[in-house]
Design a protein around this motif. Structure first.
Motif, PDB file in Angstrom:
ATOM      1  N   ASN A  95       3.212  -1.454 -11.405  1.00  0.00           N
ATOM      2  CA  ASN A  95       2.842  -0.509 -10.352  1.00  0.00           C
ATOM      3  C   ASN A  95       1.454   0.066 -10.637  1.00  0.00           C
ATOM      4  O   ASN A  95       0.912  -0.086 -11.728  1.00  0.00           O
ATOM      5  CB  ASN A  95       3.887   0.598 -10.284  1.00  0.00           C
ATOM      6  CG  ASN A  95       5.276   0.034 -10.041  1.00  0.00           C
ATOM      7  OD1 ASN A  95       5.487  -0.744  -9.114  1.00  0.00           O
ATOM      8  ND2 ASN A  95       6.225   0.415 -10.888  1.00  0.00           N
ATOM      9  N   GLU A  96       0.899   0.700  -9.638  1.00  0.00           N
ATOM     10  CA  GLU A  96      -0.443   1.285  -9.689  1.00  0.00           C
ATOM     11  C   GLU A  96      -1.536   0.222  -9.724  1.00  0.00           C
ATOM     12  O   GLU A  96      -2.716   0.558  -9.810  1.00  0.00           O
ATOM     13  CB  GLU A  96      -0.609   2.230 -10.905  1.00  0.00           C
ATOM     14  CG  GLU A  96       0.447   3.309 -11.017  1.00  0.00           C
ATOM     15  CD  GLU A  96       0.354   4.366  -9.939  1.00  0.00           C
ATOM     16  OE1 GLU A  96      -0.702   4.474  -9.292  1.00  0.00           O
ATOM     17  OE2 GLU A  96       1.344   5.109  -9.749  1.00  0.00           O
ATOM     18  N   ARG A  97      -1.175  -1.032  -9.642  1.00  0.00           N
ATOM     19  CA  ARG A  97      -2.144  -2.124  -9.671  1.00  0.00           C
ATOM     20  C   ARG A  97      -2.323  -2.667  -8.259  1.00  0.00           C
ATOM     21  O   ARG A  97      -1.355  -2.859  -7.520  1.00  0.00           O
ATOM     22  CB  ARG A  97      -1.634  -3.227 -10.601  1.00  0.00           C
ATOM     23  CG  ARG A  97      -2.449  -4.511 -10.593  1.00  0.00           C
ATOM     24  CD  ARG A  97      -1.841  -5.546 -11.517  1.00  0.00           C
ATOM     25  NE  ARG A  97      -2.531  -6.838 -11.439  1.00  0.00           N
ATOM     26  CZ  ARG A  97      -2.190  -7.919 -12.131  1.00  0.00           C
ATOM     27  NH1 ARG A  97      -1.162  -7.870 -12.955  1.00  0.00           N
ATOM     28  NH2 ARG A  97      -2.862  -9.046 -11.993  1.00  0.00           N
TER      29      ARG A  97
ATOM     30  N   THR B 241       2.384   3.685  -5.671  1.00  0.00           N
ATOM     31  CA  THR B 241       2.060   4.883  -6.428  1.00  0.00           C
ATOM     32  C   THR B 241       3.360   5.482  -6.973  1.00  0.00           C
ATOM     33  O   THR B 241       4.435   4.933  -6.775  1.00  0.00           O
ATOM     34  CB  THR B 241       1.305   5.888  -5.550  1.00  0.00           C
ATOM     35  OG1 THR B 241       2.133   6.282  -4.454  1.00  0.00           O
ATOM     36  CG2 THR B 241       0.035   5.266  -4.996  1.00  0.00           C
ATOM     37  N   GLY B 242       3.262   6.620  -7.629  1.00  0.00           N
ATOM     38  CA  GLY B 242       4.387   7.106  -8.414  1.00  0.00           C
ATOM     39  C   GLY B 242       5.609   7.608  -7.682  1.00  0.00           C
ATOM     40  O   GLY B 242       6.731   7.405  -8.135  1.00  0.00           O
TER      41      GLY B 242
ATOM     42  N   ARG C  69      -0.816  -1.243  -3.334  1.00  0.00           N
ATOM     43  CA  ARG C  69      -0.397  -0.783  -4.661  1.00  0.00           C
ATOM     44  C   ARG C  69       0.671   0.294  -4.474  1.00  0.00           C
ATOM     45  O   ARG C  69       0.599   1.121  -3.575  1.00  0.00           O
ATOM     46  CB  ARG C  69      -1.568  -0.224  -5.469  1.00  0.00           C
ATOM     47  CG  ARG C  69      -2.123   1.087  -4.937  1.00  0.00           C
ATOM     48  CD  ARG C  69      -3.215   1.653  -5.833  1.00  0.00           C
ATOM     49  NE  ARG C  69      -3.770   2.884  -5.272  1.00  0.00           N
ATOM     50  CZ  ARG C  69      -4.815   3.538  -5.782  1.00  0.00           C
ATOM     51  NH1 ARG C  69      -5.425   3.073  -6.858  1.00  0.00           N
ATOM     52  NH2 ARG C  69      -5.244   4.655  -5.214  1.00  0.00           N
TER      53      ARG C  69
END
Length: 259
Positions: free
Chosen positions: A180-182, A96-97, A94
């Protein structure tokens, strides 16, 4: 005749009760530390995990840049210490930011896993990319445009795609675009120097064959190792770091050469 019938019935009973052979998946990451893994980062000697780029935390391998002052093209890779030839590699990733905005623009929401890679111990300090093939992972950008993941990129290599050697550095897959983040499940099925299959969330998204040394992109390698046209039958597996934070977990392999 009666004896034959009894024997046949016994055989059928045995077969019906026989259990299917259990697949023996091997966990490459123990969830606790980077034992059995080796780091190689551009501008640094093999084994130097500059800035604690790769770290084992919370049951994951995390790529982070909070200890960097400048990115300075520090493209990094974390190699499992054993080479493989015929296998299925399965992992989850995944994005991340944080993306380092002093990294090249193409690295945003961009990472991957390298395979059939050269041994990191054969890489000079200033070699940027390993001679290898990459299953590239991409995340969606701010513009929201379609952006497939599970693509193929080829630093120092070539592949045969749709019946011919394809000179493109990257070949896009047919996958969906994922937020994103998934967590995304990626599978890489490698049959030595023959067929390679990419799967994303259980769906086949790309196939090609005959991975071989060739092409460009990799720089400042030992020229004795760049034998263009040599088929790649085996090599090392490595997780990538190129400016975008990413997490990896559930990294496992099924060795098909033992089946």
């Amino acid at each position: 005749m009666k004896t034959l019938v009894i024997a046949a019935l016994c055989c059928l009973a045995f077969l019906s009760n026989a259990k299917p052979k259990k697949e023996k998946w091997i966990q490459l990451f123990n969830g606790k530390n980077l034992k059995n893994w080796t780091v190689k980062i551009h501008h640094h000697e093999v084994g130097d995990n500059y800035g604690n780029t790769f770290r084992a935390e919370d049951g994951m391998i995390k790529v982070r840049y909070d200890q960097y002052d400048h990115f300075n093209e520090r493209y990094g890779h974390l190699y499992f210490n054993k080479p493989f030839s015929n296998y299925i590699l399965r992992l989850q990733y995944r994005f991340t930011g944080l993306w380092r905005n002093d990294a090249p623009i193409y690295t945003e929401r961009n990472s991957g896993v390298m395979f059939h890679s050269q041994d990191p111990r054969t890489m000079p300090k200033e070699q940027d990319w390993p001679i290898s093939v990459e299953m590239q992972f991409l995340g969606v950008l701010a513009d929201g445009k379609p952006r497939p993941t599970g693509n193929m990129c080829s630093p120092g290599t070539d592949v045969v795609y749709q019946g011919r050697i394809d000179s493109r550095h990257c070949i896009n897959s047919s996958s969906e675009t994922y937020e994103n983040e998934r967590w995304i499940t990626a599978e890489l099925i490698v049959r030595g120097d023959s067929l390679v299959t990419h799967k994303i969330n259980g769906k086949t998204v790309l196939e090609y064959s005959q991975p071989q040394i060739g092409g460009g992109v990799a720089n400042r390698y030992n020229p004795a190792l760049k034998l263009d046209g040599q088929l790649l039958k085996s090599g090392f597996i490595a997780l990538q770091s190129e400016g975008q934070e990413i997490d990896f977990r559930n990294i496992e392999i099924l060795d098909l050469s033992k089946q």
